[in-house]
Write an enzyme that holds these catalytic residues in place. Structure first.
Site, mmCIF file in Angstrom:
data_model
loop_
_atom_site.group_PDB
_atom_site.id
_atom_site.type_symbol
_atom_site.label_atom_id
_atom_site.label_comp_id
_atom_site.label_asym_id
_atom_site.label_seq_id
_atom_site.Cartn_x
_atom_site.Cartn_y
_atom_site.Cartn_z
ATOM 1 N N LYS A 109 1.714 -8.850 -7.445
ATOM 2 C CA LYS A 109 0.959 -7.660 -7.872
ATOM 3 C C LYS A 109 1.495 -7.172 -9.221
ATOM 4 O O LYS A 109 2.108 -7.924 -9.967
ATOM 5 C CB LYS A 109 1.083 -6.575 -6.806
ATOM 6 C CG LYS A 109 0.438 -6.936 -5.471
ATOM 7 C CD LYS A 109 -1.073 -6.916 -5.542
ATOM 8 C CE LYS A 109 -1.710 -7.071 -4.166
ATOM 9 N NZ LYS A 109 -3.182 -6.968 -4.204
ATOM 10 N N ASP A 165 -2.604 -3.160 -0.095
ATOM 11 C CA ASP A 165 -2.373 -2.085 -1.056
ATOM 12 C C ASP A 165 -1.832 -0.816 -0.419
ATOM 13 O O ASP A 165 -1.472 0.130 -1.125
ATOM 14 C CB ASP A 165 -3.668 -1.762 -1.815
ATOM 15 C CG ASP A 165 -3.990 -2.810 -2.868
ATOM 16 O OD1 ASP A 165 -3.084 -3.572 -3.250
ATOM 17 O OD2 ASP A 165 -5.155 -2.872 -3.310
ATOM 18 N N ARG A 196 1.547 -13.466 -14.118
ATOM 19 C CA ARG A 196 0.802 -13.516 -12.859
ATOM 20 C C ARG A 196 -0.061 -14.780 -12.825
ATOM 21 O O ARG A 196 -0.857 -15.028 -13.731
ATOM 22 C CB ARG A 196 -0.057 -12.252 -12.687
ATOM 23 C CG ARG A 196 0.781 -10.979 -12.661
ATOM 24 C CD ARG A 196 -0.060 -9.728 -12.589
ATOM 25 N NE ARG A 196 -0.692 -9.556 -11.289
ATOM 26 C CZ ARG A 196 -1.427 -8.499 -10.949
ATOM 27 N NH1 ARG A 196 -1.621 -7.513 -11.825
ATOM 28 N NH2 ARG A 196 -1.979 -8.402 -9.751
ATOM 29 N N SER A 254 -12.217 -0.842 -6.741
ATOM 30 C CA SER A 254 -12.596 -2.136 -6.173
ATOM 31 C C SER A 254 -14.111 -2.281 -6.125
ATOM 32 O O SER A 254 -14.663 -3.328 -6.499
ATOM 33 C CB SER A 254 -12.014 -2.290 -4.765
ATOM 34 O OG SER A 254 -10.608 -2.302 -4.794
ATOM 35 N N SER A 266 -4.740 -14.969 -3.684
ATOM 36 C CA SER A 266 -5.401 -13.714 -4.056
ATOM 37 C C SER A 266 -6.880 -13.782 -3.710
ATOM 38 O O SER A 266 -7.566 -14.732 -4.108
ATOM 39 C CB SER A 266 -5.239 -13.434 -5.553
ATOM 40 O OG SER A 266 -6.021 -12.318 -5.940
#
Length: 414
Positions: free
Chosen positions: A322, A295, A103, A21, A150
């Site tokens: 996801k 997560d 997605r 990330s 998101s």
């Protein structure tokens, strides 16, 4: 792969993977900066390596017509590059795996189009792949974007914002998903001289140039969650998670407080965080909101089931889009060990024992999802478990199986 743990406890140190990330944000900032800086200890996660490769190609072949950029299953890469490419010279076809094409990307594309971006869909409206023509963007007014889908959509916009004439103001509508990830992005941007504020549902970013020091990538807190889980289930265990910082810009660092309730202590040392089992004491049904740490939901689901601790999970909305539908995947795979996630409203999910046949050797589907593989491997502490497609962990933690092996896990290839 059949996984098992023949020992009673574990000890030693873990060379934790570096945060993808943080790494992926720094890679975009580096590509947008007007000067060169080094990313120290870049993540070896496949997602980060994919983004490194694609950004290098864009830099080396500027102005190329219809350059095809395939991110594979890397959602972060796709979203960040969608915004990044809108101001690059040339035309691009941004694509990915079959799951990536399922997605949604529409909310980000709509926001970028309001800024003047030229983006067309190559297939189904609202989904990848995309055809992007780079040009100068000129925002004329603040934009609004649904923040419930998101946080990566918003992150893609705010990293681009300093390069826009006059900067950018964004109003976030709906429930804000994964707010700590937005705070992380802004924190990194400020280290490079960018002026930005985040008050209530409004983000304001001034025009400016990225200019700052070489930065080291922290150890990954999402990856750390699996080792916290292992320690929670094995009394007497003691692990040093190298590269990790309790005082972290990563939102997932909040798991240290949650695992404290499961009898796991955390202490900062010079090279990382020491994690020690203090023993678990059962509690009433535990309420956990995963809005800011989505997560880690799979980790907690498996760990709590193994500790036979009921819980109610909320804040799981983003799990539907996801790498797989993680809620559905958890419901299917937990049933193989006699547990379920039951919901009447698709908001509150009750983790509890259910009346299903418990398998002697659970065979766990991973659904091309790295976190399914890593979280369900924890079952190996109590019984043999078969993990299908184990190499999927390369997406975020390529050394995961090697590290478990060093801690005492054994494997059998089938």
């Amino acid at each position: 792969m059949i996984v098992s743990f023949p020992l009673e406890k574990m000890s030693g140190s873990v060379d934790l993977v570096r945060s993808k990330s943080i790494a992926n944000r720094l890679l975009i900032i580096q590509a947008l900066a007007d000067y060169s800086f080094d990313i120290v200890h870049n993540s070896n996660a496949k997602d980060s390596q994919t983004l490194t490769t694609l950004l290098k190609r864009i830099k080396e072949e500027p102005g190329t017509k219809d350059m095809i950029l395939d991110v594979g299953p890397a959602g972060t890469c796709f979203r960040f590059l969608t915004a990044f490419l809108t101001i690059q010279k040339g035309t691009y076809v941004l694509t990915g795996s079959e799951r990536m094409k399922q997605r949604p990307i529409g909310a980000l594309v709509d926001a970028l189009r309001k800024l003047g971006a030229q983006i067309e869909y190559q297939g189904e409206e609202g989904y990848p792949p995309l055809h992007i023509t780079g040009k100068e963007l000129k925002p004329s007014a603040p934009i609004s974007i649904d923040a419930s889908i998101s946080s990566q959509f918003i992150t893609a916009l705010i990293m681009l914002a300093p390069k826009l004439k006059g900067g950018l103001s964004i109003n976030l509508t709906g429930k804000i998903s994964s707010r700590p990830y937005l705070e992380m992005t802004l924190s990194l941007m400020r280290k490079f001289g960018i002026e930005a504020t985040f008050e209530g549902n409004d983000i304001h970013i001034k025009e400016g140039n990225y200019n700052g020091p070489n930065l080291e990538v922290e150890g990954d807190w999402s990856g750390a969650s699996y080792f916290y889980g292992l320690v929670a289930i094995t009394p007497g265990s003691d692990l040093l998670l190298k590269g990790l910082q309790l005082d972290s810009i990563q939102g997932d660092s909040g798991i240290a407080v949650l695992f404290e309730k499961l009898g796991v202590g955390s202490t900062q040392e010079s090279t990382g965080v020491r994690v020690v089992s203090k023993g678990f004491q059962p509690m009433d049904v535990w309420q956990i909101d995963f809005s800011e740490i989505p997560d880690t939901a799979q980790t907690f689901a498996v760990v709590l089931a193994m500790l036979r601790q009921e819980a109610v999970f909320t804040g799981l909305e983003s799990l539907r889009i996801k790498e797989t539908d993680r809620i559905k995947a958890l419901q299917i795979e937990l049933a193989k060990i006699g547990w379920g996630m039951v919901s009447d409203d698709d908001v509150h999910f009750h983790l509890k024992q259910v009346d299903t046949a418990v398998l002697d050797l659970p065979i766990i589907e991973t659904y091309e999802d790295h976190r399914m593989a890593m979280s369900f491997a924890i079952l190996g502490l109590k019984k043999e478990v078969q993990i299908l497609e184990p190499n999927v962990v390369e997406k975020s933690f390529p050394d995961y199986w090697d590290i478990l092996n060093k801690l005492g896990f054994t494997y059998q290839t089938v």
